[in-house]
Design a protein around this motif. Sequence first.
Motif, PDB file in Angstrom:
ATOM      1  N   LEU A   7       1.066  -1.511  -0.124  1.00  0.00           N
ATOM      2  CA  LEU A   7      -0.003  -0.824  -0.137  1.00  0.00           C
ATOM      3  C   LEU A   7       1.152   1.380   0.061  1.00  0.00           C
ATOM      4  O   LEU A   7       1.340   1.603   0.368  1.00  0.00           O
ATOM      5  CB  LEU A   7      -0.787  -0.163   1.528  1.00  0.00           C
ATOM      6  N   ASP A  11      -3.301   4.582  -2.002  1.00  0.00           N
ATOM      7  CA  ASP A  11      -4.295   3.616  -1.547  1.00  0.00           C
ATOM      8  C   ASP A  11      -4.939   4.310  -0.676  1.00  0.00           C
ATOM      9  O   ASP A  11      -5.769   4.004  -0.112  1.00  0.00           O
ATOM     10  CB  ASP A  11      -3.149   2.146  -1.808  1.00  0.00           C
ATOM     11  N   PHE A  14      -7.035   6.472  -0.464  1.00  0.00           N
ATOM     12  CA  PHE A  14      -8.329   6.439  -1.043  1.00  0.00           C
ATOM     13  C   PHE A  14      -8.984   4.795  -0.148  1.00  0.00           C
ATOM     14  O   PHE A  14     -10.122   5.446  -0.335  1.00  0.00           O
ATOM     15  CB  PHE A  14      -8.013   5.219  -2.487  1.00  0.00           C
ATOM     16  N   ILE A  15      -8.895   4.454   0.357  1.00  0.00           N
ATOM     17  CA  ILE A  15      -9.396   3.414   1.488  1.00  0.00           C
ATOM     18  C   ILE A  15      -9.996   3.788   2.746  1.00  0.00           C
ATOM     19  O   ILE A  15     -11.323   4.126   2.567  1.00  0.00           O
ATOM     20  CB  ILE A  15      -7.851   2.423   1.638  1.00  0.00           C
ATOM     21  N   PHE A  52     -13.281  -1.471  -7.729  1.00  0.00           N
ATOM     22  CA  PHE A  52     -11.372  -0.677  -7.622  1.00  0.00           C
ATOM     23  C   PHE A  52     -10.880  -2.054  -6.842  1.00  0.00           C
ATOM     24  O   PHE A  52      -8.986  -2.380  -6.468  1.00  0.00           O
ATOM     25  CB  PHE A  52     -11.477   0.083  -5.996  1.00  0.00           C
ATOM     26  N   TYR A  56      -8.761  -2.522  -1.539  1.00  0.00           N
ATOM     27  CA  TYR A  56     -10.122  -1.478  -1.697  1.00  0.00           C
ATOM     28  C   TYR A  56     -11.229  -1.953  -0.827  1.00  0.00           C
ATOM     29  O   TYR A  56     -11.712  -1.492   0.042  1.00  0.00           O
ATOM     30  CB  TYR A  56      -9.612  -0.439  -3.064  1.00  0.00           C
ATOM     31  N   TRP A 100      -6.509  -5.738  -6.970  1.00  0.00           N
ATOM     32  CA  TRP A 100      -5.930  -4.436  -6.633  1.00  0.00           C
ATOM     33  C   TRP A 100      -6.640  -3.089  -8.127  1.00  0.00           C
ATOM     34  O   TRP A 100      -6.769  -3.679  -8.890  1.00  0.00           O
ATOM     35  CB  TRP A 100      -4.803  -3.706  -7.052  1.00  0.00           C
TER      36      TRP A 100
END
Length: 174
Positions: A7, A11, A14-15, A52, A56, A100
């Motif tokens: 990550l 990332d 976004f998460i 995603f 995610y 991913w």
Amino acid sequence: MNCKRKLDVRDIVFIGVLSSMCTIATTIKIPFGVGAMVHLGSAFLYTMGIIFGGVYAGLAGAIGSGFYDLLMGFSPYTLWSFLIKGIAGLIVGRVAKGLWPESTANTSKLFVRAFFACILAAVWTLGGYILAWWYVTGSLATALGNIPSSLMTSGVGLSIALLLGPKLRKLLRR
């Protein structure tokens, strides 16, 4: 793409955003029948898995659903939701897209893969929450009595995800 990548900051951001959106989606309730309510958390989780991928969706589902339980006073279910929804997101994302966002699953069969992924996640969620309800309430009858609402929530989630997921995924690829 490499399944063992780590990550990065992008990332994590976004998460975090997807986790907060999952919490918000779970608070949105739709009246369904007499006294029944369906939330949109599963719809969001399934859609994010299709768009995603598993990492995610799994992390966003775990964090967002766990936070919802803490925020709304369902703390006995927090760990359960973290595990159940996290794995459900991982299942949908992995089966429908890959791990991913960069994964390239066969888009010609996306609808079939997404449908199968959502069904698997719904079965996992139902089984997990039956155990959770039984553990928390101490009553198997109460746990089994919650099956219809769980199935309705997953059914609505599946329908919304199959309508939105492929279209949003195509739009975001541009």
